[in-house]
Design a protein around this motif. Structure first.
Motif, PDB file in Angstrom:
ATOM      1  N   SER A   1       0.828  -1.207   0.000  1.00  0.00           N
ATOM      2  CA  SER A   1       0.000   0.000   0.000  1.00  0.00           C
ATOM      3  C   SER A   1       0.866   1.263   0.000  1.00  0.00           C
ATOM      4  N   ALA A   2       2.090   1.166   0.509  1.00  0.00           N
ATOM      5  CA  ALA A   2       2.988   2.323   0.478  1.00  0.00           C
ATOM      6  C   ALA A   2       3.493   2.604  -0.935  1.00  0.00           C
ATOM      7  N   LEU A   3       3.410   1.623  -1.815  1.00  0.00           N
ATOM      8  CA  LEU A   3       3.840   1.828  -3.194  1.00  0.00           C
ATOM      9  C   LEU A   3       2.911   2.775  -3.946  1.00  0.00           C
ATOM     10  N   VAL A   4       1.736   3.035  -3.410  1.00  0.00           N
ATOM     11  CA  VAL A   4       0.792   3.949  -4.042  1.00  0.00           C
ATOM     12  C   VAL A   4       1.408   5.335  -4.165  1.00  0.00           C
ATOM     13  N   ASP A   5       2.211   5.707  -3.199  1.00  0.00           N
ATOM     14  CA  ASP A   5       2.816   7.040  -3.225  1.00  0.00           C
ATOM     15  C   ASP A   5       3.833   7.203  -4.344  1.00  0.00           C
TER      16      ASP A   5
ATOM     17  N   PRO B   1      -0.572  10.735  -9.219  1.00  0.00           N
ATOM     18  CA  PRO B   1      -2.042  10.697  -9.148  1.00  0.00           C
ATOM     19  C   PRO B   1      -2.719  10.566 -10.510  1.00  0.00           C
ATOM     20  N   SER B   2      -2.198  11.227 -11.527  1.00  0.00           N
ATOM     21  CA  SER B   2      -2.835  11.123 -12.855  1.00  0.00           C
ATOM     22  C   SER B   2      -2.732   9.695 -13.385  1.00  0.00           C
ATOM     23  N   THR B   3      -1.587   9.056 -13.163  1.00  0.00           N
ATOM     24  CA  THR B   3      -1.414   7.669 -13.614  1.00  0.00           C
ATOM     25  C   THR B   3      -2.309   6.737 -12.804  1.00  0.00           C
ATOM     26  N   ARG B   4      -2.391   6.975 -11.489  1.00  0.00           N
ATOM     27  CA  ARG B   4      -3.273   6.164 -10.650  1.00  0.00           C
ATOM     28  C   ARG B   4      -4.714   6.290 -11.101  1.00  0.00           C
ATOM     29  N   HIS B   5      -5.132   7.502 -11.447  1.00  0.00           N
ATOM     30  CA  HIS B   5      -6.506   7.720 -11.896  1.00  0.00           C
ATOM     31  C   HIS B   5      -6.770   6.988 -13.219  1.00  0.00           C
ATOM     32  N   SER B   6      -5.844   7.078 -14.151  1.00  0.00           N
ATOM     33  CA  SER B   6      -6.051   6.403 -15.447  1.00  0.00           C
ATOM     34  C   SER B   6      -6.065   4.890 -15.268  1.00  0.00           C
ATOM     35  N   ILE B   7      -5.197   4.364 -14.401  1.00  0.00           N
ATOM     36  CA  ILE B   7      -5.186   2.917 -14.152  1.00  0.00           C
ATOM     37  C   ILE B   7      -6.485   2.495 -13.481  1.00  0.00           C
ATOM     38  N   SER B   8      -6.909   3.284 -12.502  1.00  0.00           N
ATOM     39  CA  SER B   8      -8.155   2.972 -11.806  1.00  0.00           C
ATOM     40  C   SER B   8      -9.348   3.001 -12.761  1.00  0.00           C
ATOM     41  N   THR B   9      -9.371   3.968 -13.656  1.00  0.00           N
ATOM     42  CA  THR B   9     -10.454   4.071 -14.632  1.00  0.00           C
ATOM     43  C   THR B   9     -10.470   2.868 -15.565  1.00  0.00           C
ATOM     44  N   LYS B  10      -9.305   2.500 -16.048  1.00  0.00           N
ATOM     45  CA  LYS B  10      -9.230   1.358 -16.960  1.00  0.00           C
ATOM     46  C   LYS B  10      -9.629   0.064 -16.274  1.00  0.00           C
ATOM     47  N   VAL B  11      -9.199  -0.131 -15.037  1.00  0.00           N
ATOM     48  CA  VAL B  11      -9.556  -1.346 -14.306  1.00  0.00           C
ATOM     49  C   VAL B  11     -11.055  -1.384 -14.028  1.00  0.00           C
ATOM     50  N   SER B  12     -11.635  -0.259 -13.659  1.00  0.00           N
ATOM     51  CA  SER B  12     -13.069  -0.240 -13.394  1.00  0.00           C
ATOM     52  C   SER B  12     -13.877  -0.463 -14.669  1.00  0.00           C
ATOM     53  N   LYS B  13     -13.422   0.086 -15.791  1.00  0.00           N
ATOM     54  CA  LYS B  13     -14.113  -0.155 -17.062  1.00  0.00           C
ATOM     55  C   LYS B  13     -14.025  -1.624 -17.457  1.00  0.00           C
ATOM     56  N   ALA B  14     -12.848  -2.229 -17.269  1.00  0.00           N
ATOM     57  CA  ALA B  14     -12.690  -3.645 -17.593  1.00  0.00           C
ATOM     58  C   ALA B  14     -13.568  -4.507 -16.696  1.00  0.00           C
ATOM     59  N   ALA B  15     -13.642  -4.159 -15.413  1.00  0.00           N
ATOM     60  CA  ALA B  15     -14.479  -4.924 -14.486  1.00  0.00           C
ATOM     61  C   ALA B  15     -15.953  -4.799 -14.849  1.00  0.00           C
ATOM     62  N   SER B  16     -16.397  -3.603 -15.207  1.00  0.00           N
ATOM     63  CA  SER B  16     -17.801  -3.429 -15.582  1.00  0.00           C
ATOM     64  C   SER B  16     -18.117  -4.148 -16.887  1.00  0.00           C
ATOM     65  N   PHE B  17     -17.157  -4.164 -17.823  1.00  0.00           N
ATOM     66  CA  PHE B  17     -17.364  -4.900 -19.071  1.00  0.00           C
ATOM     67  C   PHE B  17     -17.489  -6.398 -18.800  1.00  0.00           C
ATOM     68  N   VAL B  18     -16.625  -6.932 -17.944  1.00  0.00           N
ATOM     69  CA  VAL B  18     -16.683  -8.361 -17.611  1.00  0.00           C
ATOM     70  C   VAL B  18     -18.003  -8.680 -16.913  1.00  0.00           C
ATOM     71  N   LYS B  19     -18.433  -7.810 -16.009  1.00  0.00           N
ATOM     72  CA  LYS B  19     -19.687  -8.025 -15.303  1.00  0.00           C
ATOM     73  C   LYS B  19     -20.876  -8.003 -16.266  1.00  0.00           C
ATOM     74  N   ALA B  20     -20.903  -7.022 -17.163  1.00  0.00           N
ATOM     75  CA  ALA B  20     -22.020  -6.906 -18.114  1.00  0.00           C
ATOM     76  C   ALA B  20     -22.028  -8.077 -19.088  1.00  0.00           C
ATOM     77  N   SER B  21     -20.864  -8.447 -19.598  1.00  0.00           N
ATOM     78  CA  SER B  21     -20.828  -9.563 -20.543  1.00  0.00           C
ATOM     79  C   SER B  21     -21.177 -10.868 -19.839  1.00  0.00           C
ATOM     80  N   GLY B  22     -20.780 -11.037 -18.591  1.00  0.00           N
ATOM     81  CA  GLY B  22     -21.168 -12.231 -17.838  1.00  0.00           C
ATOM     82  C   GLY B  22     -22.662 -12.311 -17.639  1.00  0.00           C
ATOM     83  N   LYS B  23     -23.267 -11.162 -17.385  1.00  0.00           N
ATOM     84  CA  LYS B  23     -24.719 -11.135 -17.208  1.00  0.00           C
ATOM     85  C   LYS B  23     -25.438 -11.477 -18.515  1.00  0.00           C
ATOM     86  N   VAL B  24     -24.958 -10.939 -19.633  1.00  0.00           N
ATOM     87  CA  VAL B  24     -25.576 -11.225 -20.938  1.00  0.00           C
ATOM     88  C   VAL B  24     -25.414 -12.705 -21.282  1.00  0.00           C
ATOM     89  N   ILE B  25     -24.226 -13.239 -21.069  1.00  0.00           N
ATOM     90  CA  ILE B  25     -23.990 -14.658 -21.363  1.00  0.00           C
ATOM     91  C   ILE B  25     -24.853 -15.536 -20.467  1.00  0.00           C
TER      92      ILE B  25
END
Length: 155
Positions: free
Chosen positions: A52-56, A60-84
């Motif tokens: 957790s100390a590695l977060v520092d 912040p801009s890189t953390r935000h972009s990584i967080s956004t990409k991970v959340s988009k990927a998670a929502s895509f997996v969740k939505a596609s799992g629901k459709v399947i």
């Protein structure tokens, strides 16, 4: 390979203003601080705390972009799992509601056809037995005379 070089400040006026300046020799103090660091985990610090100390380290801009990409990927997996899951549900319920009764009716139809063929075979066998030259006597009321000697008496 990285080459570390100690850079001395040349301007004596700015040395007091620098937050990184120290009164002792920088070479001597850096050697002491490196030797005092333990590579093992201390009792108060665990692996999670270190990770957790590695977060520092990450900006912040890189953390935000990584967080956004991970959340988009998670929502895509969740939505596609629901459709399947919904598609699998529709296919299985359709197979049970339509396919199973259809398969059972086709099986019943095949049984009926097999019984009809068996009855036809029995009727043809009975007709062959009753035809002229048969070992059995003709039915009553027919104009044929029974043949003698084919079936021994007593049967």
């Amino acid at each position: 390979m990285v080459k570390v070089e100690i850079v001395e400040e040349r301007d004596p006026q700015s040395s007091g203003n620098s937050p990184y300046a120290s009164s002792s020799s920088s070479h001597h103090s850096s050697q002491e601080s490196i030797s005092s660091i333990s590579s093992e985990l201390s009792a108060e610090e665990n692996l999670y705390d270190r990770i957790s100390a590695l977060v520092d380290i990450v900006p912040p801009s890189t953390r935000h972009s990584i967080s956004t990409k991970v959340s988009k990927a998670a929502s895509f997996v969740k939505a596609s799992g629901k459709v399947i899951g919904n598609i699998v549900w529709v296919v299985t319920t359709s197979a049970l509601l339509v396919g199973l009764p259809l398969a059972l009716s086709l099986e019943d139809e095949a049984k009926i056809v097999a019984q009809e063929r068996e009855m036809m075979a029995q009727q043809q066998g009975a007709q062959q037995m009753l035809s002229p030259g048969s070992a059995y006597p003709p039915p009553p009321g027919s104009n044929q005379a029974p043949q003698k000697g084919i079936v021994p008496p007593g049967f």
